[in-house]
Structure formats: structure tokens, C-alpha cells
Scaffold this active site. Structure first.
Site, short mmCIF file in Angstrom:
data_model
loop_
_atom_site.label_atom_id
_atom_site.label_comp_id
_atom_site.label_asym_id
_atom_site.label_seq_id
_atom_site.Cartn_x
_atom_site.Cartn_y
_atom_site.Cartn_z
N CYS A 114 17.57 -29.73 -11.29
CA CYS A 114 17.70 -29.16 -12.42
C CYS A 114 17.51 -30.10 -13.66
CB CYS A 114 19.14 -28.34 -12.83
SG CYS A 114 20.86 -29.17 -12.66
N ARG A 142 23.81 -26.22 -12.55
CA ARG A 142 23.07 -25.35 -11.58
C ARG A 142 22.88 -26.16 -10.06
NH1 ARG A 142 18.37 -24.19 -15.41
NH2 ARG A 142 18.73 -26.23 -16.06
N ASP A 172 20.00 -22.16 -17.50
CA ASP A 172 21.17 -23.05 -17.74
C ASP A 172 22.24 -22.73 -18.62
OD1 ASP A 172 22.50 -25.45 -18.11
OD2 ASP A 172 20.91 -26.52 -19.13
#
Length: 146
Positions: free
Chosen positions: A7, A13, A112
Site C-alpha cells: 500500500c 491496509r 486508504d
């Protein structure tokens, strides 16, 4: 097999995904076959996961508090067998760095949650968990892929 989960900052994440995948790997007794690591394209090395990421993972019995962010390097990309990324823009970064390997890059399409409340983190966690539960059932031949 080496799996990289990527990410942006490696504090939300991808650490959650790493925890989930490692939990599945352990449950399926695949520790000798699959190595999982998460990293970020713009990570600050050594940064801790966000408090909300740690908390929502704790709710499902997975501890990611010991994870430290790490910026992905070209050598990491070259050594990986499979990539799981959160967005199409992450996939594009890999495609630019390693052309002709798009078939090894899977996009989870998870926004996000950084700076959001715990509910948004839970939604991300649940989406990631559902994705990987299905992915591993499919790869292990336990489903027809639907």
C-alpha cells in the site's frame, strides 16, 4: 512462494492484510510454502501501524502491533512471486518497475483509511479478510472460483 502486500504508507491496509494472510497461512499449515510481507511505496521505515489498525485487528484476534513500516525496494519487487496491492495506482507502480508481470499483481481496491475512525478501518479489514479468505479457498481448490 513469496507474497508482497503493498500500500502507500504500510501503516494501515497492508499490515492488516499481512496479519490476515499470515493467520490464514498458519491455519492452513502453509508456513513452509508461503512467506508474506507487507511494505509501502511511500513508507517511513520503522513507523508503527496506526492505533485504529491495531485495534480493529485485535478485535478479530490478530496482533499487528509488532509490525514496523518498510519502504519497498526494487530488489523486493524482483524477489516476489505474487503481489497484492490496494489500488490501481499501486499496480501501475509495479507495472512501471517490472514490465510484463501484470498477471502477478492483484488489486484489492481498498481505499486508504488513514485519518478515519475505527468504523472505516473495520470496513477495510473486513473487505481485506473477505478477499483473502476467498482467494485462498480458490487457490487451494476448495471453490470453483465464483
Amino acid at each position: 512462494m513469496k507474497i508482497l502486500i503493498l500500500c502507500t504508507g504500510n501503516t494501515c491496509r497492508s499490515p492488516m492484510a499481512e496479519g490476515i494472510v499470515n493467520d490464514i497461512v498458519k491455519r492452513e499449515h502453509l508456513e513452509n510454502e508461503i512467506q508474506v510481507e507487507s511494505m509501502g511505496f511511500a513508507a517511513n521505515d520503522g513507523e508503527l501501524p496506526t492505533a485504529n489498525a491495531v485495534e480493529c485487528m485485535k478485535e478479530i484476534g490478530i496482533d499487528i502491533s509488532g509490525k514496523r513500516a518498510r519502504r519497498v525496494l526494487m530488489e523486493d519487487l524482483e524477489q516476489a512471486d505474487m503481489f497484492y496491492v490496494m489500488t490501481d495506482s499501486h499496480k501501475n507502480i509495479i507495472s512501471d518497475a517490472i514490465p510484463d508481470d501484470e498477471d502477478r499483481v492483484m488489486v484489492l481496491d481498498v481505499p486508504d483509511p488513514f485519518g478515519s475512525g475505527i468504523e472505516v478501518y473495520r470496513e477495510c479489514r473486513d473487505k481485506i479478510k473477505t478477499y483473502f479468505e476467498h482467494e485462498f479457498r480458490y487457490r487451494l481448490g476448495e471453490t470453483d472460483g465464483e
